[in-house]
Design an enzyme around this catalytic site. Structure first.
Site: not given
Ligand code: PSU
Ligand code: MN
Length: 306
Positions: A27, A88, A108, A140, A142-144, A161
């Site tokens: 990524e 992003k 991701v 909140d 994540s879309a992951d 994390k």
């Molecule tokens: N968690 C980490 N390091 C990162 C990310 C998440 O420890 O770099 C990044 C990854 O690209 C992940 C994104 O897909 O943050 C998630 O962001 P969001 O919570 O806005 O979906």
């Molecule tokens: Mn988010």
């Protein structure tokens, strides 16, 4: 092979795919929004080299000028690590960035989508997004996680994390039918540390077992990916007290500054990094290297089965 018209597949990646050889997706949010220059670019290069050393072809994924790049040239990696106009890019951002010929570093979720369009099955990263602490109020998530339930790409990471609610993240993945594997561990690792206190669904000790499980999943038509949690090597692990203190302070600051939406994860990552000095960055780099080695082994095993 006719790929989606928005994709540019680097020649060595296209060749490997055609020959059924192992390819590992990487990524770019981690490069543009996860680490400072020049360590971000150095790390991205070293990760690509580790994949090659392991017998696979690396495909770092990003969007440049609206083109979805599967595999990057050295100057493109440099651009991603230095330019300030890199958005992003998660699932909901892809169409906008492509249509307007912008630059995007893929999360991701977005990297999974792009890898899948290129028929790459294995993706190595640092940490996945998840259910944030306090999500019962902020929604909140994540879309992951949703992506992991619908797109057929395996994600090798060092767990999640503890800026996230790891327990709720695992509940969500269970609901969505996403297997969570521990590589040589019964516990989901917590990124900077090897232990989170939460068990994985299954422990596998070899890349061969993981490849077999992936093959069975997809042969059964069970759509979606798999989370493979690979703990940071012991010698690079951080002191849980130090990291927890930094995370709690970062969470409080995000709350009092009203940080929301797509800014939340980068804000928290950045503050944790500042509060722990160089230590967390060194750990972060080492865990990504470790994931690259394990992910490459999985990609090589999987390529033998297909
Ligand atoms: N968690 C980490 N390091 C990162 C990310 C998440 O420890 O770099 C990044 C990854 O690209 C992940 C994104 O897909 O943050 C998630 O962001 P969001 O919570 O806005 O979906
Ligand atoms: Mn988010």
């Amino acid at each position: 092979m006719n790929y989606n018209k928005y994709l540019d597949i680097k020649a060595d990646v296209a060749e490997a795919l055609k020959a059924g050889k192992a390819v590992v997706a990487l990524e770019s949010t981690i490069i543009s929004h996860g680490m400072p220059y020049p360590k971000n670019v150095e790390t991205a290069r070293a990760v690509e080299q580790l994949v090659k050393d392991g017998g696979a072809v690396p495909a770092t994924i990003a969007i440049l000028g609206g083109r979805i790049k599967i595999g990057l040239e050295p100057d493109e990696l440099e651009l991603l690590g230095t330019a300030d106009n890199i958005l992003k890019a998660s699932r909901r951002d892809l169409a906008h960035i492509v249509a307007n010929r912008l630059n995007g570093a893929t999360t991701v979720a977005a990297t999974m989508i792009a890898a899948n369009l290129a028929e790459i099955k294995v993706f190595v990263t640092g940490g996945i997004g998840g259910v944030h602490r306090g999500a019962e109020n902020t929604f909140d998530i994540s879309a992951d996680l949703q992506e992991l339930s619908s797109t057929n790409v395996a994600v090798i990471c060092a767990g999640a994390k503890s800026i996230l609610d790891i327990g709720l993240t695992l509940e969500y993945l269970e609901t969505m039918g996403v297997p969570v594997i521990g590589f040589g561990t019964d516990e989901l690792p917590a990124f900077y540390t090897r232990h989170s206190g939460f068990n994985v669904d299954y422990r596998y000790d070899t890349a061969t077992e993981i490849a077999a499980s992936l093959k069975a999943k997809w042969d059964l038509g069970l759509t979606g990916g798999m989370v493979i949690g690979n703990p940071i090597p012991e010698e690079f692990e951080m002191d849980p007290k130090v990291i927890d203190g930094a995370i709690n302070q970062a969470l409080n600051e995000a709350d009092s500054q009203g940080i929301k939406g797509k800014e939340t994860t980068p804000f928290l990552l950045d503050r944790v990094k500042q509060l722990t000095g160089g230590d967390s960055l060194d750990s972060n780099i080492e865990l990504v290297y470790n994931n690259a080695r394990v992910g490459t082994a999985i990609a090589v095993e999987l390529s033998k089965l297909n």
